[in-house]
Design a protein around this motif. Structure first.
Motif, PDB file in Angstrom:
ATOM      1  N   GLY A 158      -3.200   1.518   0.036  1.00  0.00           N
ATOM      2  CA  GLY A 158      -1.931   1.493  -0.681  1.00  0.00           C
ATOM      3  C   GLY A 158      -1.305   0.116  -0.602  1.00  0.00           C
ATOM      4  N   VAL A 159      -0.200  -0.028  -1.298  1.00  0.00           N
ATOM      5  CA  VAL A 159       0.540  -1.294  -1.244  1.00  0.00           C
ATOM      6  C   VAL A 159       2.032  -0.999  -1.163  1.00  0.00           C
ATOM      7  N   ILE A 160       2.770  -1.993  -0.687  1.00  0.00           N
ATOM      8  CA  ILE A 160       4.221  -1.994  -0.877  1.00  0.00           C
ATOM      9  C   ILE A 160       4.518  -3.206  -1.744  1.00  0.00           C
ATOM     10  N   ALA A 161       5.481  -3.059  -2.648  1.00  0.00           N
ATOM     11  CA  ALA A 161       5.770  -4.170  -3.552  1.00  0.00           C
ATOM     12  C   ALA A 161       7.234  -4.152  -3.966  1.00  0.00           C
ATOM     13  N   VAL A 162       7.765  -5.348  -4.197  1.00  0.00           N
ATOM     14  CA  VAL A 162       9.140  -5.464  -4.693  1.00  0.00           C
ATOM     15  C   VAL A 162       9.158  -6.551  -5.763  1.00  0.00           C
TER      16      VAL A 162
END
Ligand code: ASP
Length: 373
Positions: free
Chosen positions: A336-340
């Protein structure tokens, strides 16, 4: 645990209600100025100048920090309430550490590093202390950082004694003309700049020793053709990461890991590779990944998300979903990823059973989750 709602609690919309500090001061000021004349007006201007540093081009209420503690979550039956509590408390602490910097107008790079250092120091997550063990039973760590304002990046790989590899990644970014240093050369830079070094034992926990035994047994069984051992263990992925948007409108991303359990001696994954495990650019987004590194490397996952935004004009959520839930998944890559993005929109897709993750915005309330909500 928070319930799923049409407006996720970590979204930008969920936080519209509270007024900004600057807005509050401004409202009081104009009211006072009307009633009491020039002296108050002058005082008001001074107060306003103190409350709003001139370099803030973005909004003082639209900063955000997002973190992950890996996509390899324990099966429900193994995640005891105590373990869950401890994991969430550490995620909260990391969010609050980064938030206190962002709230004071600090830089996204500093917030990302502050949050990651807390996760590296915790034995729970696969980075720094508590890193997973390789096939030799030793720890070898990778980390990277990227500054979306300058496109500068730094990374270290295969380090064995640096207490906080994310700090070393920053040194590479700021103190050398290079992007990635590995092994002894990377450790030399850490020593030259006085980073804290620890004996190899510091990083190894009992839990990781048992985990290695289990995974090695599974591997053996798989080679022997036992059915239930066919799927690679989700235990073998972990990693921590953070992405942030600061009050100046600058994005940053960082990732730190012990890699994958039972990895071959010398193996380096995606986490220290800019574009694969970490990416940030103010024009698009900041991304940190967690998952089976070889797939992230081949698909250049983090940059792919940014590229879709830049070249196709796709929104962050769609770009991140498409890459993680379709492209990566179809290729057999789990993670998975976290992104902003530069507006403060957040995406956190994962194609595993869960992903330790958390978000904190200007109101200072940490939100954390482990499985799908
Ligand atoms: N991506 C990391 C690696 O392959 C592992 C992880 O995220 O859990 O080294």
């Amino acid at each position: 645990m928070m319930k799923a709602t049409a407006t996720p609690p970590w979204s930008r919309r969920a936080l519209r209600a509270p007024g900004s500090v600057i807005g509050g001061v401004s409202a009081r000021v104009s009211h006072g100025a009307r009633n009491t004349g020039l002296a108050v007006r002058l005082l008001a201007i001074v107060l306003l100048l103190m409350a709003a540093p001139t370099s803030r081009s973005q909004s003082a209420t639209n900063f955000v920090l997002v973190i992950h503690g890996g996509a390899g979550v324990l099966p429900k039956e193994d995640l005891t309430p105590e373990k869950e509590k401890a994991a969430r408390a550490t995620l909260d602490a990391a969010l609050l550490a980064g938030h206190s910097l962002l709230a004071r107008g600090g830089k996204s790079v500093d917030a990302v590093i502050a949050a990651i250092m807390i996760l590296e120091d915790s034995p729970i997550f696969n980075a720094g202390k508590g890193s997973v063990l390789n096939a030799e039973g030793t720890v070898s760590m990778d980390a990277s950082i990227m500054d979306g304002a300058t496109s500068k990046a730094g990374a270290c790989a295969d380090v064995k004694h640096v207490k906080n590899p994310i700090q070393l990644a920053r040194l590479v970014m700021e103190q050398t003309p290079h992007v990635l240093l590995a092994g002894d050369g990377a450790e030399l830079l850490a020593k030259e700049h006085g980073l804290k070094m620890m004996p190899a034992d510091y990083f190894i926990t009992e839990h990781r020793k048992l985990q290695l035994q289990r995974v090695q047994q599974l591997e053996k069984a798989r080679k022997g053709g036992e059915k239930k051992a066919q799927a690679p263990s989700l235990e073998s992925i972990g990693t921590v990461g953070a992405v942030a948007l600061d009050q100046h409108g600058n994005l940053a991303a960082g990732t730190s890991t012990g890699g994958m359990v039972n990895k071959r001696f010398g193996r380096i994954g995606d986490s220290p590779v800019i574009g694969a495990g970490t990416y940030a650019h103010n024009l698009t987004c900041a991304v940190s990944g967690t998952g089976h590194g070889e797939f992230f490397l081949r698909s250049v996952v983090c940059y792919d998300i940014a590229a879709r935004m830049e070249y196709q004009g796709v929104a962050l959520t769609n770009a991140a979903e498409e890459v993680v839930m379709r492209k990566l998944k179809d290729a057999g890559g789990r993670g998975g990823v976290i992104a902003v993005d530069a507006k403060g929109n957040v995406a956190m897709p994962f194609n595993t059973e869960g992903m330790y993750r958390g978000v904190i915005r200007a109101n200072g309330k940490p939100w954390t989750a482990i499985r799908k909500e």
